[in-house]
Design a protein around this motif. Structure first.
Motif, PDB file in Angstrom:
ATOM      1  N   GLY A  57       0.809  -1.209   0.000  1.00  0.00           N
ATOM      2  CA  GLY A  57       0.000   0.000   0.000  1.00  0.00           C
ATOM      3  C   GLY A  57       0.843   1.259   0.000  1.00  0.00           C
ATOM      4  O   GLY A  57       0.545   2.223  -0.724  1.00  0.00           O
ATOM      5  N   ALA A  58       1.925   1.260   0.781  1.00  0.00           N
ATOM      6  CA  ALA A  58       2.806   2.433   0.819  1.00  0.00           C
ATOM      7  C   ALA A  58       3.486   2.637  -0.527  1.00  0.00           C
ATOM      8  O   ALA A  58       3.592   3.775  -1.013  1.00  0.00           O
ATOM      9  CB  ALA A  58       3.839   2.273   1.929  1.00  0.00           C
ATOM     10  N   ALA A  59       3.941   1.559  -1.165  1.00  0.00           N
ATOM     11  CA  ALA A  59       4.581   1.678  -2.473  1.00  0.00           C
ATOM     12  C   ALA A  59       3.595   2.178  -3.527  1.00  0.00           C
ATOM     13  O   ALA A  59       3.935   3.043  -4.349  1.00  0.00           O
ATOM     14  CB  ALA A  59       5.158   0.326  -2.899  1.00  0.00           C
ATOM     15  N   LEU A  60       2.376   1.673  -3.481  1.00  0.00           N
ATOM     16  CA  LEU A  60       1.354   2.123  -4.419  1.00  0.00           C
ATOM     17  C   LEU A  60       1.012   3.592  -4.186  1.00  0.00           C
ATOM     18  O   LEU A  60       0.844   4.364  -5.138  1.00  0.00           O
ATOM     19  CB  LEU A  60       0.105   1.249  -4.275  1.00  0.00           C
ATOM     20  CG  LEU A  60      -0.976   1.379  -5.335  1.00  0.00           C
ATOM     21  CD1 LEU A  60      -0.425   1.021  -6.709  1.00  0.00           C
ATOM     22  CD2 LEU A  60      -2.138   0.463  -4.994  1.00  0.00           C
ATOM     23  N   PHE A  61       0.934   3.998  -2.923  1.00  0.00           N
ATOM     24  CA  PHE A  61       0.655   5.395  -2.598  1.00  0.00           C
ATOM     25  C   PHE A  61       1.739   6.318  -3.136  1.00  0.00           C
ATOM     26  O   PHE A  61       1.462   7.312  -3.806  1.00  0.00           O
ATOM     27  CB  PHE A  61       0.519   5.577  -1.083  1.00  0.00           C
ATOM     28  CG  PHE A  61       0.414   7.015  -0.673  1.00  0.00           C
ATOM     29  CD1 PHE A  61      -0.774   7.706  -0.821  1.00  0.00           C
ATOM     30  CD2 PHE A  61       1.497   7.684  -0.137  1.00  0.00           C
ATOM     31  CE1 PHE A  61      -0.877   9.031  -0.452  1.00  0.00           C
ATOM     32  CE2 PHE A  61       1.415   9.000   0.233  1.00  0.00           C
ATOM     33  CZ  PHE A  61       0.215   9.686   0.083  1.00  0.00           C
ATOM     34  N   PHE A  62       2.996   5.997  -2.847  1.00  0.00           N
ATOM     35  CA  PHE A  62       4.084   6.862  -3.291  1.00  0.00           C
ATOM     36  C   PHE A  62       4.277   6.812  -4.810  1.00  0.00           C
ATOM     37  O   PHE A  62       4.671   7.807  -5.419  1.00  0.00           O
ATOM     38  CB  PHE A  62       5.374   6.540  -2.546  1.00  0.00           C
ATOM     39  CG  PHE A  62       5.332   7.016  -1.122  1.00  0.00           C
ATOM     40  CD1 PHE A  62       5.255   8.366  -0.827  1.00  0.00           C
ATOM     41  CD2 PHE A  62       5.351   6.111  -0.068  1.00  0.00           C
ATOM     42  CE1 PHE A  62       5.199   8.810   0.483  1.00  0.00           C
ATOM     43  CE2 PHE A  62       5.298   6.547   1.238  1.00  0.00           C
ATOM     44  CZ  PHE A  62       5.223   7.906   1.525  1.00  0.00           C
ATOM     45  N   GLY A 110      -2.927   8.715 -11.335  1.00  0.00           N
ATOM     46  CA  GLY A 110      -2.039   8.826 -10.175  1.00  0.00           C
ATOM     47  C   GLY A 110      -2.808   9.010  -8.888  1.00  0.00           C
ATOM     48  O   GLY A 110      -2.465   8.429  -7.852  1.00  0.00           O
ATOM     49  N   LEU A 111      -3.861   9.805  -8.941  1.00  0.00           N
ATOM     50  CA  LEU A 111      -4.697  10.008  -7.760  1.00  0.00           C
ATOM     51  C   LEU A 111      -5.403   8.725  -7.351  1.00  0.00           C
ATOM     52  O   LEU A 111      -5.506   8.415  -6.154  1.00  0.00           O
ATOM     53  CB  LEU A 111      -5.715  11.115  -8.037  1.00  0.00           C
ATOM     54  CG  LEU A 111      -6.563  11.573  -6.868  1.00  0.00           C
ATOM     55  CD1 LEU A 111      -5.684  12.154  -5.765  1.00  0.00           C
ATOM     56  CD2 LEU A 111      -7.571  12.608  -7.341  1.00  0.00           C
ATOM     57  N   LEU A 112      -5.859   7.958  -8.335  1.00  0.00           N
ATOM     58  CA  LEU A 112      -6.505   6.677  -8.046  1.00  0.00           C
ATOM     59  C   LEU A 112      -5.521   5.705  -7.403  1.00  0.00           C
ATOM     60  O   LEU A 112      -5.846   5.036  -6.411  1.00  0.00           O
ATOM     61  CB  LEU A 112      -7.081   6.082  -9.330  1.00  0.00           C
ATOM     62  CG  LEU A 112      -7.806   4.756  -9.195  1.00  0.00           C
ATOM     63  CD1 LEU A 112      -9.070   4.924  -8.368  1.00  0.00           C
ATOM     64  CD2 LEU A 112      -8.134   4.198 -10.559  1.00  0.00           C
ATOM     65  N   PHE A 113      -4.301   5.625  -7.948  1.00  0.00           N
ATOM     66  CA  PHE A 113      -3.280   4.755  -7.356  1.00  0.00           C
ATOM     67  C   PHE A 113      -2.943   5.191  -5.928  1.00  0.00           C
ATOM     68  O   PHE A 113      -2.815   4.357  -5.033  1.00  0.00           O
ATOM     69  CB  PHE A 113      -2.002   4.750  -8.193  1.00  0.00           C
ATOM     70  CG  PHE A 113      -2.109   3.985  -9.471  1.00  0.00           C
ATOM     71  CD1 PHE A 113      -2.935   2.890  -9.605  1.00  0.00           C
ATOM     72  CD2 PHE A 113      -1.353   4.365 -10.572  1.00  0.00           C
ATOM     73  CE1 PHE A 113      -3.021   2.189 -10.787  1.00  0.00           C
ATOM     74  CE2 PHE A 113      -1.432   3.670 -11.760  1.00  0.00           C
ATOM     75  CZ  PHE A 113      -2.273   2.580 -11.872  1.00  0.00           C
ATOM     76  N   ALA A 114      -2.804   6.488  -5.732  1.00  0.00           N
ATOM     77  CA  ALA A 114      -2.467   6.995  -4.403  1.00  0.00           C
ATOM     78  C   ALA A 114      -3.587   6.702  -3.405  1.00  0.00           C
ATOM     79  O   ALA A 114      -3.317   6.332  -2.257  1.00  0.00           O
ATOM     80  CB  ALA A 114      -2.182   8.496  -4.468  1.00  0.00           C
ATOM     81  N   ALA A 115      -4.828   6.852  -3.828  1.00  0.00           N
ATOM     82  CA  ALA A 115      -5.952   6.588  -2.924  1.00  0.00           C
ATOM     83  C   ALA A 115      -6.032   5.102  -2.562  1.00  0.00           C
ATOM     84  O   ALA A 115      -6.209   4.743  -1.388  1.00  0.00           O
ATOM     85  CB  ALA A 115      -7.255   7.054  -3.562  1.00  0.00           C
ATOM     86  N   CYS A 116      -5.884   4.238  -3.552  1.00  0.00           N
ATOM     87  CA  CYS A 116      -5.906   2.789  -3.278  1.00  0.00           C
ATOM     88  C   CYS A 116      -4.733   2.396  -2.386  1.00  0.00           C
ATOM     89  O   CYS A 116      -4.896   1.580  -1.464  1.00  0.00           O
ATOM     90  CB  CYS A 116      -5.862   2.004  -4.583  1.00  0.00           C
ATOM     91  SG  CYS A 116      -7.351   2.139  -5.559  1.00  0.00           S
ATOM     92  N   GLY A 117      -3.577   2.959  -2.634  1.00  0.00           N
ATOM     93  CA  GLY A 117      -2.416   2.672  -1.801  1.00  0.00           C
ATOM     94  C   GLY A 117      -2.603   3.144  -0.373  1.00  0.00           C
ATOM     95  O   GLY A 117      -2.203   2.464   0.572  1.00  0.00           O
ATOM     96  N   ALA A 118      -3.226   4.309  -0.204  1.00  0.00           N
ATOM     97  CA  ALA A 118      -3.474   4.815   1.145  1.00  0.00           C
ATOM     98  C   ALA A 118      -4.420   3.899   1.913  1.00  0.00           C
ATOM     99  O   ALA A 118      -4.204   3.623   3.100  1.00  0.00           O
ATOM    100  CB  ALA A 118      -4.047   6.229   1.074  1.00  0.00           C
ATOM    101  N   VAL A 119      -5.436   3.399   1.236  1.00  0.00           N
ATOM    102  CA  VAL A 119      -6.379   2.483   1.897  1.00  0.00           C
ATOM    103  C   VAL A 119      -5.676   1.188   2.284  1.00  0.00           C
ATOM    104  O   VAL A 119      -5.817   0.696   3.415  1.00  0.00           O
ATOM    105  CB  VAL A 119      -7.600   2.208   0.988  1.00  0.00           C
ATOM    106  CG1 VAL A 119      -8.437   1.065   1.516  1.00  0.00           C
ATOM    107  CG2 VAL A 119      -8.447   3.467   0.853  1.00  0.00           C
ATOM    108  N   LEU A 120      -4.893   0.615   1.370  1.00  0.00           N
ATOM    109  CA  LEU A 120      -4.181  -0.630   1.670  1.00  0.00           C
ATOM    110  C   LEU A 120      -3.167  -0.447   2.796  1.00  0.00           C
ATOM    111  O   LEU A 120      -3.058  -1.291   3.691  1.00  0.00           O
ATOM    112  CB  LEU A 120      -3.471  -1.149   0.425  1.00  0.00           C
ATOM    113  CG  LEU A 120      -4.344  -1.738  -0.670  1.00  0.00           C
ATOM    114  CD1 LEU A 120      -3.493  -2.139  -1.866  1.00  0.00           C
ATOM    115  CD2 LEU A 120      -5.131  -2.917  -0.156  1.00  0.00           C
ATOM    116  N   ALA A 121      -2.418   0.646   2.754  1.00  0.00           N
ATOM    117  CA  ALA A 121      -1.426   0.892   3.801  1.00  0.00           C
ATOM    118  C   ALA A 121      -2.095   1.102   5.148  1.00  0.00           C
ATOM    119  O   ALA A 121      -1.601   0.625   6.174  1.00  0.00           O
ATOM    120  CB  ALA A 121      -0.572   2.109   3.439  1.00  0.00           C
ATOM    121  N   THR A 122      -3.224   1.786   5.156  1.00  0.00           N
ATOM    122  CA  THR A 122      -3.953   1.988   6.413  1.00  0.00           C
ATOM    123  C   THR A 122      -4.453   0.663   6.970  1.00  0.00           C
ATOM    124  O   THR A 122      -4.324   0.398   8.171  1.00  0.00           O
ATOM    125  CB  THR A 122      -5.127   2.956   6.194  1.00  0.00           C
ATOM    126  OG1 THR A 122      -4.617   4.196   5.708  1.00  0.00           O
ATOM    127  CG2 THR A 122      -5.895   3.185   7.478  1.00  0.00           C
TER     128      THR A 122
END
Length: 98
Positions: A36-41, A67-79
């Motif tokens: 999730g962190a890698a996808l967010f960054f 990019g915004l979609l990837f960052a949002a999905c990454g933030a959810v996964l990392a959380t």
């Protein structure tokens, strides 16, 4: 309220069982957090690239949206991974089942 032997357990019991199984799998929780962190960054990098390197156009907006979609999905996964690593571990330690 007594439960019949042939009935399935309630949703609370199933949720608690799933959470306890998830709490025991630290490696998968860490993998979820790191992914999730890698996808967010990565999404943040795509967003910054579109903002600074591309000319204003529909292509820029579409790339920025991706990019915004990837960052949002990454933030959810990392959380979810972080909560599983921290809160579920606490739940596992205070559980009476073990």
């Amino acid at each position: 309220m007594s439960q019949q032997p042939d009935q399935q357990p309630g949703w609370r019991a199933r949720l608690r069982h799933w959470l306890m199984q998830r709490a025991r799998n630290d490696r998968a929780n860490l993998r979820l957090f790191v992914t999730g962190a890698a996808l967010f960054f990565g999404g943040l990098g795509i967003l910054l690239y579109a903002e600074q390197r591309l000319l204003a156009s529909l292509t820029q907006e579409l790339i920025a949206a991706a990019g915004l979609l990837f960052a949002a999905c990454g933030a959810v996964l990392a959380t979810l991974g972080y909560l599983a690593l921290s809160l579920l571990r606490i739940l596992r330690f205070i559980s009476d089942d073990d």
